[in-house]
Write an enzyme that holds these catalytic residues in place. Structure first.
Site, PDB file in Angstrom:
ATOM      1  CG  ASP A 157       0.315   3.413   6.791  1.00 21.21           C
ATOM      2  OD1 ASP A 157      -0.676   3.209   5.892  1.00 21.21           O
ATOM      3  OD2 ASP A 157       0.640   3.592   6.655  1.00 21.21           O
ATOM      4  CB  THR A 168      -5.060  -3.182   7.663  1.00 19.84           C
ATOM      5  OG1 THR A 168      -4.349  -2.552   8.972  1.00 19.84           O
ATOM      6  CG2 THR A 168      -3.221  -3.429   7.678  1.00 19.84           C
ATOM      7  NE  ARG A 183       6.520  -4.307   5.903  1.00 13.31           N
ATOM      8  CZ  ARG A 183       5.213  -3.531   6.033  1.00 13.31           C
ATOM      9  NH1 ARG A 183       4.963  -3.906   6.873  1.00 13.31           N
ATOM     10  NH2 ARG A 183       5.304  -1.869   5.663  1.00 13.31           N
ATOM     11  CE  LYS A 229      -2.063  -1.342   3.634  1.00 16.51           C
ATOM     12  NZ  LYS A 229      -1.863  -2.701   4.414  1.00 16.51           N
ATOM     13  CB  THR A 230       3.334   2.157   2.218  1.00 13.17           C
ATOM     14  OG1 THR A 230       2.728   2.076   3.581  1.00 13.17           O
ATOM     15  CG2 THR A 230       4.720   3.661   2.056  1.00 13.17           C
TER      16      THR A 230
HETATM   17  N1  ATP Z   1       3.826  -5.441  -5.802  1.00 11.31           N
HETATM   18  C1  ATP Z   1       5.175  -5.589  -5.282  1.00 11.31           C
HETATM   19  N2  ATP Z   1       6.450  -5.532  -6.209  1.00 11.31           N
HETATM   20  C2  ATP Z   1       7.774  -6.070  -5.334  1.00 11.31           C
HETATM   21  N3  ATP Z   1       8.255  -5.845  -3.779  1.00 11.31           N
HETATM   22  C3  ATP Z   1       7.429  -4.442  -3.257  1.00 11.31           C
HETATM   23  C4  ATP Z   1       5.543  -5.372  -3.705  1.00 11.31           C
HETATM   24  N4  ATP Z   1       5.037  -4.627  -3.130  1.00 11.31           N
HETATM   25  C5  ATP Z   1       5.498  -4.822  -1.627  1.00 11.31           C
HETATM   26  N5  ATP Z   1       6.720  -4.604  -1.904  1.00 11.31           N
HETATM   27  C6  ATP Z   1       7.747  -4.868  -1.049  1.00 11.31           C
HETATM   28  O1  ATP Z   1       7.481  -5.488  -0.081  1.00 11.31           O
HETATM   29  C7  ATP Z   1       8.067  -3.939   1.282  1.00 11.31           C
HETATM   30  C8  ATP Z   1       6.356  -3.511   1.434  1.00 11.31           C
HETATM   31  O2  ATP Z   1       5.154  -2.813   1.263  1.00 11.31           O
HETATM   32  P1  ATP Z   1       4.962  -1.421   1.874  1.00 11.31           P
HETATM   33  O3  ATP Z   1       5.654  -1.015   2.565  1.00 11.31           O
HETATM   34  O4  ATP Z   1       4.071  -1.303   1.107  1.00 11.31           O
HETATM   35  O5  ATP Z   1       3.371  -2.610   2.670  1.00 11.31           O
HETATM   36  P2  ATP Z   1       2.135  -1.882   3.081  1.00 11.31           P
HETATM   37  O6  ATP Z   1       0.952  -2.169   2.601  1.00 11.31           O
HETATM   38  O7  ATP Z   1       1.993  -0.376   2.914  1.00 11.31           O
HETATM   39  O8  ATP Z   1       2.088  -3.027   4.456  1.00 11.31           O
HETATM   40  P3  ATP Z   1       1.786  -1.585   5.570  1.00 11.31           P
HETATM   41  O9  ATP Z   1       0.070  -1.995   6.253  1.00 11.31           O
HETATM   42  O10 ATP Z   1       1.999  -2.561   7.357  1.00 11.31           O
HETATM   43  O11 ATP Z   1       1.818  -0.866   5.975  1.00 11.31           O
HETATM   44  C9  ATP Z   1       7.833  -3.057   0.252  1.00 11.31           C
HETATM   45  O12 ATP Z   1       9.171  -2.009   0.800  1.00 11.31           O
HETATM   46  C10 ATP Z   1       8.431  -3.375  -1.179  1.00 11.31           C
HETATM   47  O13 ATP Z   1      10.051  -3.590  -0.776  1.00 11.31           O
HETATM   48 MG    MG Z   2       2.534   0.997   5.217  1.00 11.14          MG
END
Ligand code: ATP
Ligand code: MG
Length: 353
Positions: free
Chosen positions: A122, A171, A230, A77-78
């Site tokens: 977020d 989430t 992640r 998401k981030t």
């Molecule tokens: N589609 C993707 N392809 C490659 N790497 C990815 C992808 N999505 C996420 N990642 C990797 O996974 C890590 C986690 O992603 P991110 O921080 O965007 O998750 P999030 O959904 O925001 O989690 P949270 O809910 O814990 O904040 C990122 O730092 C990135 O390196």
């Molecule tokens: Mg995030």
């Protein structure tokens, strides 16, 4: 074996979390995070939808609609929020729901936005109510009403905002109020990743980290990553350590599986909380049904954490089911703990679910 690890699994877990916070890992993480829509692996649907939305806005020379991204932690998401700003070539302001305690906090952020910028909030479902109400007019009319004074003499001074794009992440899409959800022009639901996608992510990250890996080695890490990039990247970094310290530096299947065993990651990639939840469900509550709150108390966690972090993957892996009467362990769930499912008890019997 005389080559005993110096740490208990619990200590490894703690070390893992601590290691994650180190500057080095943060830097590695920053390099690994995809920076463009084209670098995003998997999530084909959401990626295509966002691509269209951005391109449409670009052609009209307008600010894109507000986007809401939902899904379990670590799915991107981030990352996608950052990509939206990068693809638009505009600045990104980042904050989170819990950080916005008063509507004034949000008003300050909103009035500080430059034209076309992306505001990323977020955990948007955890924003204080008055702030959320302020956000309604901001999203709809690019205006906030700032209240000056108190009591009967108070007046609302409307402030014009520069047009902006809000990217909200949660989430728990179900916890968003209707009025807030309705003001987003796009709702993107991120899904767990398949093994092939995770394998591709592991290989891409290995390239960036400069560590050699075989296809099978990447597949081994992918299959234990809980469908979550992640986690795949985190496991890769730990396996890299192992490969460099205890092997010749290349991540092969044996290197990956030995390293992951050392870090107490099981074949399905369940972590300590996942196993605690499943273990309590089976061993303490006879497989259920049991209520979420009771289950959370049994593992010493917040209900929210169990529901948002552990359950989605346990459900997806077919180990736990949510039923109207409570949480139930499936036959596969019993077997995963090395136990025989009860003969006739429970909703799932002994058949393969
Ligand atoms: N589609 C993707 N392809 C490659 N790497 C990815 C992808 N999505 C996420 N990642 C990797 O996974 C890590 C986690 O992603 P991110 O921080 O965007 O998750 P999030 O959904 O925001 O989690 P949270 O809910 O814990 O904040 C990122 O730092 C990135 O390196
Ligand atoms: Mg995030």
């Amino acid at each position: 074996m005389d080559d005993e690890p110096e740490y208990t699994p619990e200590e490894w877990d703690a070390a893992l979390t601590a290691a994650e916070a180190t500057e080095l890992d943060r830097l590695a993480e920053a390099g690994i995070r995809p920076g463009k829509l084209d670098d995003v692996i998997g999530q084909t649907r959401v990626r295509e939808q966002i691509g269209l939305l951005l391109e449409g806005a670009r052609r009209r020379g307008a600010t894109p609609d507000h986007l809401l991204l939902s899904g379990p932690p670590g799915l991107g998401k981030t990352t996608l929020a950052m990509i939206v700003a990068a693809e638009l070539g505009v600045g990104l302001r980042q904050t989170s729901g819990p950080a916005i305690e008063r509507s004034g906090d949000l008003a300050a952020i909103l009035t500080g936005l430059a034209r076309g910028e992306v505001l990323f909030i977020d955990e948007i479902h955890r924003m204080a109510r008055p702030a959320e109400e302020l956000l309604y007019t901001a999203m709809e009319d690019f205006r906030v009403d700032v209240i000056v004074g108190k009591g009967p003499g108070a007046t609302a001074i409307p402030l014009e905002l520069e047009p902006f794009t809000l990217v909200g992440a949660t989430t728990r899409a179900g916890l968003l109020t209707g009025p807030l959800r309705d003001r987003f022009g796009f709702l993107g639901q991120l899904e767990f990743y398949g093994d092939a996608e995770l394998e591709a992510i592991v290989k891409r990250s290995s390239g960036i980290l400069g560590v050699a890996i075989t296809d099978e080695g990447a597949a081994e890490i992918a299959s234990r990553s809980r469908g979550t990039p992640r986690i795949a990247n985190r496991l890769l970094r730990r396996v890299r350590d192992f490969a460099q310290v205890r092997a010749d530096g290349t991540i092969t299947t044996p290197v990956a599986s030995e390293a992951l065993a050392l870090y107490d990651v099981d074949e399905l990639g369940l972590d300590r909380l996942d196993r605690a939840v499943l273990g309590a469900l089976v061993k303490t509550f006879g497989g259920g049904p049991v209520g979420l709150t009771t289950l959370a108390v049994a593992v010493g966690e917040q209900s929210d954490t169990v529901e948002e972090v552990s359950e989605p993957y346990l459900v997806r892996a077919g180990l736990l089911a949510r039923t109207p009467r409570g949480r139930v362990a499936t036959a596969a769930g019993w077997r995963h703990l090395g136990l025989a499912p009860p003969a006739t008890e429970g909703l799932f019997g002994t058949g393969d679910a």
